[in-house]
Design an enzyme around this catalytic site. Structure first.
Site, PDB file in Angstrom:
ATOM      1  N   LYS A 104     -58.364  21.221  -0.752  1.00  0.00           N
ATOM      2  CA  LYS A 104     -58.410  19.833  -0.863  1.00  0.00           C
ATOM      3  C   LYS A 104     -56.980  19.241  -1.189  1.00  0.00           C
ATOM      4  O   LYS A 104     -56.726  18.327  -0.632  1.00  0.00           O
ATOM      5  CB  LYS A 104     -58.922  19.524  -2.379  1.00  0.00           C
ATOM      6  CG  LYS A 104     -59.289  18.213  -2.807  1.00  0.00           C
ATOM      7  CD  LYS A 104     -59.876  17.984  -4.219  1.00  0.00           C
ATOM      8  CE  LYS A 104     -61.036  19.073  -4.735  1.00  0.00           C
ATOM      9  NZ  LYS A 104     -61.703  18.692  -5.950  1.00  0.00           N
ATOM     10  N   LYS A 146     -57.941  26.638 -10.487  1.00  0.00           N
ATOM     11  CA  LYS A 146     -59.058  26.179 -11.512  1.00  0.00           C
ATOM     12  C   LYS A 146     -59.184  26.989 -12.701  1.00  0.00           C
ATOM     13  O   LYS A 146     -58.971  28.226 -12.822  1.00  0.00           O
ATOM     14  CB  LYS A 146     -60.463  26.181 -10.643  1.00  0.00           C
ATOM     15  CG  LYS A 146     -61.401  24.963 -11.349  1.00  0.00           C
ATOM     16  CD  LYS A 146     -60.952  23.755 -10.905  1.00  0.00           C
ATOM     17  CE  LYS A 146     -61.898  22.568 -10.977  1.00  0.00           C
ATOM     18  NZ  LYS A 146     -61.671  21.526 -10.029  1.00  0.00           N
TER      19      LYS A 146
HETATM   20  N1  GLU Z   1     -60.608  18.402 -11.382  1.00  0.00           N
HETATM   21  C1  GLU Z   1     -60.150  17.509 -10.383  1.00  0.00           C
HETATM   22  C2  GLU Z   1     -60.566  18.016  -9.122  1.00  0.00           C
HETATM   23  O1  GLU Z   1     -61.492  18.909  -9.005  1.00  0.00           O
HETATM   24  C3  GLU Z   1     -58.600  17.213 -10.367  1.00  0.00           C
HETATM   25  C4  GLU Z   1     -57.672  18.149 -10.038  1.00  0.00           C
HETATM   26  C5  GLU Z   1     -56.278  17.793 -10.443  1.00  0.00           C
HETATM   27  O2  GLU Z   1     -56.003  16.581 -10.702  1.00  0.00           O
HETATM   28  O3  GLU Z   1     -55.278  18.616 -10.528  1.00  0.00           O
HETATM   29  O4  GLU Z   1     -60.123  17.532  -7.980  1.00  0.00           O
END
Ligand code: GLU
Length: 425
Positions: free
Chosen positions: A103, A115
């Protein structure tokens, strides 16, 4: 004795990391990715599991399992949320960490992916218990997190409140005041304007970009949004502001359909007063929660859980466009059905990248100690999302493949450079 590790998914469950590998292999084949680079990216860099003994309000100690997986730091310090949910396990965290690497690469952010999570049901704990659990997790992860190392953020079951506790505990333990070590904070303690709505905003920008390519006018389009938490509620509100008629909404408590259009402001008001549940909302006809994904609409936004679009229901989806607000809502086997039905699916690693994009802006503002206004945050966000969408769209044409595989190809092209340029031992 069973040879399964404690956290391995049960036989009937879908391994989420397997779902990542399935797509990675497919994209790697299409783009001819170096097998060595694929090997590196199939193995997360660091996996940490901790046990958190915490005193409950009852005076009894409970032990919670906490996780953090750093998938990759090839393109920068690792970035990714922390979720509080009962299904948190090593496999899920590993998959979500890998998706964060992809991402961030798709969104052109100078971050790797990570994560974390704690296995608990946040609805079953008092605020005091949640605070003590969050602080225990921050202490346990103090050598993992760092402003230039690994930067957490909210995810399912967490929000700015938990980020503020974790920030405070981390800083107390390190003796420094480093607001950029965590993002998604409340604005008062160094959060960014626009961060709260950012993931929903990214869903909106991606939806409009896709509709434009499909020659569809947003004002003549209907949408169904599954999930009415942070992502779903902001996405529904912003889509409605652009003239899209939201005909269906739902959460874990209930689902509603109204072909005349649902008043999203009224629904947001309702959940705020109803313990964050949609059950009892009167702005539509109550329908079976499982039917929501298959109800009549042009755009479907799954913005709740993973693994909801499956072999069983994919064939019955009526939407022309799916925009994945959640992480991993579609199982790999369902991809083929969606492709066959010519449904365009904007994948999670592009569609919900708005959140981490504004997290990046928050981190930049924290580092600079200079804060932007909301218009500036939103304008920069929209620009970055539009560029990311265009890059993935172009790759889908160039490689004649789905938007999902094109997003993987876009991410892997960047990650390949990081892995090769940084080299190995
Ligand atoms: N938890 C969100 C995601 O899955 C945001 C992660 C972030 O802002 O670091 O993209």
């Amino acid at each position: 004795m069973s040879t399964q590790t404690v956290n391995a998914p049960q036989a009937h469950q879908v391994s989420m990391f397997e779902a990542v590998l399935a797509r990675l292999d497919e994209a790697a084949r299409i783009m001819n990715l170096s097998p060595e680079v694929a090997l590196v990216l199939k193995n997360p860099q660091k996996q940490v599991k901790v046990s958190l003994p915490v005193m409950m309000d009852s005076g009894k100690i409970q032990v919670f399992a906490g996780y953090r997986t750093v998938h990759s730091t090839h393109l920068g310090p690792s970035k990714g949320g922390i979720r509080y949910a009962m299904d948190v396990n090593a496999d899920e965290v590993m998959a979500l960490a890998a998706w964060m690497s992809f991402k961030c690469a798709v969104a052109n952010l100078p971050f790797g992916g990570a994560k974390g999570g704690i296995k608990l049901d946040p609805r079953k704990h008092s605020i005091g218990e949640l605070e003590r659990i969050s602080r225990a997790y921050a202490v346990a992860m103090k050598d993992v997190f760092g402003v230039n190392k690994d930067i957490p953020a909210p995810d399912m079951g967490t929000s700015g409140r938990e980020m503020a506790w974790i920030l405070d505990e981390f800083n107390k333990n390190t003796g420094e005041d480093s607001p950029g070590v965590i993002t998604g904070k409340p604005v008062a303690v160094g959060g960014s304007l626009g961060r709260d709505a950012a993931t929903g905003r990214g869903v909106m920008v991606n939806t409009l970009a896709a509709l434009m390519k499909m020659n569809l006018n947003p004002k003549q389009v209907t949408a169904v949004v599954q999930g009415f938490g942070n992502v779903g509620s902001h996405a529904a509100r912003l889509l409605a502001e652009k003239g899209i008629k939201i005909v269906g909404i739902g959460d874990h408590s209930a689902a509603y359909y109204n072909e005349k259009g649902i008043d999203i402001a009224a629904a947001i008001d309702f959940v705020a007063k109803n313990d964050r549940n949609l059950k009892g909302f009167t702005g539509g006809t109550e329908i079976d929660k499982d039917e929501l994904l298959m109800s009549k609409c042009d755009v479907l936004v799954p913005a709740a859980l993973q693994n909801v679009i499956t072999l069983e229901n994919a064939g019955k989806i009526q939407a022309k466009l799916i925009v994945e607000g959640a992480n991993g809502p579609t199982v790999p086997e369902a991809d083929a059905i969606l492709n066959e039905k010519k449904i365009i699916c904007i994948p999670d690693i592009l569609a919900n990248a708005g959140g981490v994009t504004v997290s990046y802006f928050e981190w930049v503002q924290n580092k600079a100690g200079y804060y932007w206004n909301e218009e500036e945050v939103n304008a920069r966000h929209d620009y970055k999302m539009e560029i990311a969408f265009e890059a993935v769209w172009n790759n889908s044409k160039k490689f004649n493949t789905s938007m999902r595989l094109a997003a993987y190809i876009t991410a892997l092209t960047k990650l390949e450079q990081g892995v090769i340029l940084k080299g190995a031992y």
